[in-house]
Design a protein around this motif. Structure first.
Motif, short mmCIF file in Angstrom:
data_model
loop_
_atom_site.label_atom_id
_atom_site.label_comp_id
_atom_site.label_asym_id
_atom_site.label_seq_id
_atom_site.Cartn_x
_atom_site.Cartn_y
_atom_site.Cartn_z
N GLU A 1 0.84 -1.20 0.00
CA GLU A 1 0.00 0.00 0.00
C GLU A 1 0.88 1.26 0.00
OE1 GLU A 1 -2.97 0.44 -0.66
OE2 GLU A 1 -3.11 2.56 -0.10
N ASN A 2 1.98 1.23 0.76
CA ASN A 2 2.88 2.38 0.79
C ASN A 2 3.48 2.63 -0.60
OD1 ASN A 2 6.15 3.06 1.31
ND2 ASN A 2 4.69 4.44 2.27
N LEU A 3 3.88 1.57 -1.29
CA LEU A 3 4.44 1.75 -2.64
C LEU A 3 3.39 2.33 -3.57
CD1 LEU A 3 6.58 -1.50 -3.22
CD2 LEU A 3 7.29 0.67 -2.26
N ARG A 4 2.16 1.81 -3.44
CA ARG A 4 1.06 2.29 -4.28
C ARG A 4 0.83 3.79 -4.06
NH1 ARG A 4 -2.48 -2.27 -4.20
NH2 ARG A 4 -2.87 -1.79 -2.03
N GLN A 5 0.78 4.18 -2.78
CA GLN A 5 0.52 5.59 -2.46
C GLN A 5 1.65 6.49 -2.93
OE1 GLN A 5 -0.30 6.05 1.68
NE2 GLN A 5 -2.27 5.00 1.54
N ARG A 6 2.90 6.06 -2.69
CA ARG A 6 4.03 6.89 -3.11
C ARG A 6 4.07 7.04 -4.63
NH1 ARG A 6 9.42 5.57 -1.67
NH2 ARG A 6 8.95 3.48 -0.92
N ASP A 7 3.84 5.93 -5.34
CA ASP A 7 3.82 6.02 -6.81
C ASP A 7 2.76 7.01 -7.26
OD1 ASP A 7 5.82 4.18 -7.04
OD2 ASP A 7 4.52 2.50 -7.60
N TYR A 8 1.61 6.98 -6.59
CA TYR A 8 0.51 7.87 -6.99
C TYR A 8 0.90 9.33 -6.72
CZ TYR A 8 -3.94 10.04 -7.76
OH TYR A 8 -4.91 10.85 -8.25
N ILE A 9 1.34 9.62 -5.51
CA ILE A 9 1.68 11.01 -5.17
C ILE A 9 2.85 11.49 -6.04
CG2 ILE A 9 2.46 12.60 -3.34
CD1 ILE A 9 1.22 10.66 -1.29
N ASP A 10 3.86 10.63 -6.19
CA ASP A 10 5.05 11.02 -6.96
C ASP A 10 4.69 11.31 -8.43
OD1 ASP A 10 6.49 10.61 -4.65
OD2 ASP A 10 7.38 8.71 -5.28
N SER A 11 3.75 10.55 -8.98
CA SER A 11 3.41 10.75 -10.39
C SER A 11 2.41 11.88 -10.62
CB SER A 11 2.77 9.49 -11.00
OG SER A 11 3.47 8.36 -10.64
N HIS A 12 1.68 12.27 -9.57
CA HIS A 12 0.63 13.28 -9.76
C HIS A 12 0.96 14.64 -9.19
CE1 HIS A 12 -1.50 9.56 -10.64
NE2 HIS A 12 -2.30 10.32 -11.36
N ARG A 13 2.09 14.80 -8.49
CA ARG A 13 2.37 16.11 -7.90
C ARG A 13 2.62 17.13 -9.02
NH1 ARG A 13 7.84 13.63 -5.91
NH2 ARG A 13 9.05 13.90 -7.80
N GLU A 14 2.50 18.42 -8.64
CA GLU A 14 2.64 19.47 -9.65
C GLU A 14 4.10 19.70 -10.05
OE1 GLU A 14 0.81 23.66 -9.28
OE2 GLU A 14 -0.73 22.15 -8.83
N THR A 15 4.97 19.70 -9.04
CA THR A 15 6.38 20.02 -9.32
C THR A 15 7.16 18.75 -9.64
OG1 THR A 15 6.12 21.71 -7.63
CG2 THR A 15 8.35 21.32 -8.40
N SER A 16 7.77 18.71 -10.80
CA SER A 16 8.62 17.58 -11.22
C SER A 16 8.03 16.21 -10.90
CB SER A 16 9.99 17.66 -10.56
OG SER A 16 10.50 18.93 -10.62
#
Ligand code: CDP
Length: 229
Positions: free
Chosen positions: A176-191
């Motif tokens: 679940e942690n990997l899933r959440q990090r991948d989501y946040i990392d791919s959807h954030r505004e900056t880089s």
């Protein structure tokens, strides 16, 4: 094979084995290895310990000024330090993993880390891993790899790693942690995490690390017309 003084950028999803791969490559090629994720983890540990982030991931904007006094650095054996204190063990825990992506989405945190990476990479001959190295930090890197692997394979690898380090992880939580990090990392505004158009995709779900090294060495050889010694 004598490799010129280039920059190699390795980006990709969480727990795809970027750091182990990059470390081994660096050793084989005589390059400096820089783990950008360790810097985001270091900032997260600092923010947690100094209470700049709460349980709801609310971040106190005073973190920006406080960061200026944080002496985050790498020893030659790649261990991460804040000042005199080695934080290598602490930054790899689930506790830090659970808040690193919200912290890494903050623009001033990214500027702080980027400045350090540029400073550390000044001499060239560097292999660096992260999420935005080939897109933002070093868009002119000569070799760019985008790593991916099956989510179950990644979760199992990270689970095994945590067990080896003496933690007591729950596989579902790691996943679940990997899933959440991948989501946040791919959807954030900056880089956000994304593949640079000129990055080669490496899916290592069914590859050993030495197969990966051979594959990337082949790429480098082809690009620079190098010959084996
Ligand atoms: O080892 P793992 O792949 O799980 O993660 P890491 O490379 O240690 O990175 C930890 C976190 O830092 C990522 O989930 C991102 O939120 C952030 N990060 C980033 O935003 N940009 C980078 N260049 C490197 C890491």
């Amino acid at each position: 094979m004598i490799v010129p003084d280039i920059i190699i950028a390795i980006d990709g999803y969480s727990s795809t084995g970027k750091s182990s791969f990059a470390k081994l490559m660096a050793k084989e090629l005589g390059f400096l290895y820089l783990d950008s994720g360790a810097l985001y983890r270091g900032v997260t540990l600092f923010a947690q310990e100094e209470r700049f982030i709460d349980n709801n991931n609310e971040i106190n904007p005073a973190l920006e000024a406080a960061l200026q006094g944080v002496d985050l650095w790498f020893a030659t054996d790649n261990r991460t330090f804040i000042g005199e204190r080695c934080i290598e063990k602490e930054i790899r825990t689930m506790e830090v993993s659970s808040q690193v992506s919200p912290i890494a989405a903050v623009p001033y945190v990214r500027r702080f880390v980027d400045a350090k990476l540029h400073e550390l990479a000044k001499g060239g001959r560097v292999i660096m891993d992260g999420r935005d190295i080939g897109t933002t930090v070093f868009p002119n890197a000569e070799i760019k790899i985008f790593m991916t692997a099956d989510p179950d394979v990644r979760a199992q690898r990270r689970f095994d790693e945590l067990v080896m380090k003496g933690e007591n992880p729950v596989l579902e939580e790691v996943k679940e942690n990997l899933r959440q990090r991948d989501y946040i990392d791919s959807h954030r505004e900056t880089s956000p995490l994304s593949r640079a158009a000129d990055a080669f995709i490496l899916d290592n779900s069914n590859m050993t690390i030495s197969e990966e090294v051979a594959w990337v060495k082949g790429l480098i050889k082809g690009k620079f017309n190098l010959y084996d010694d």
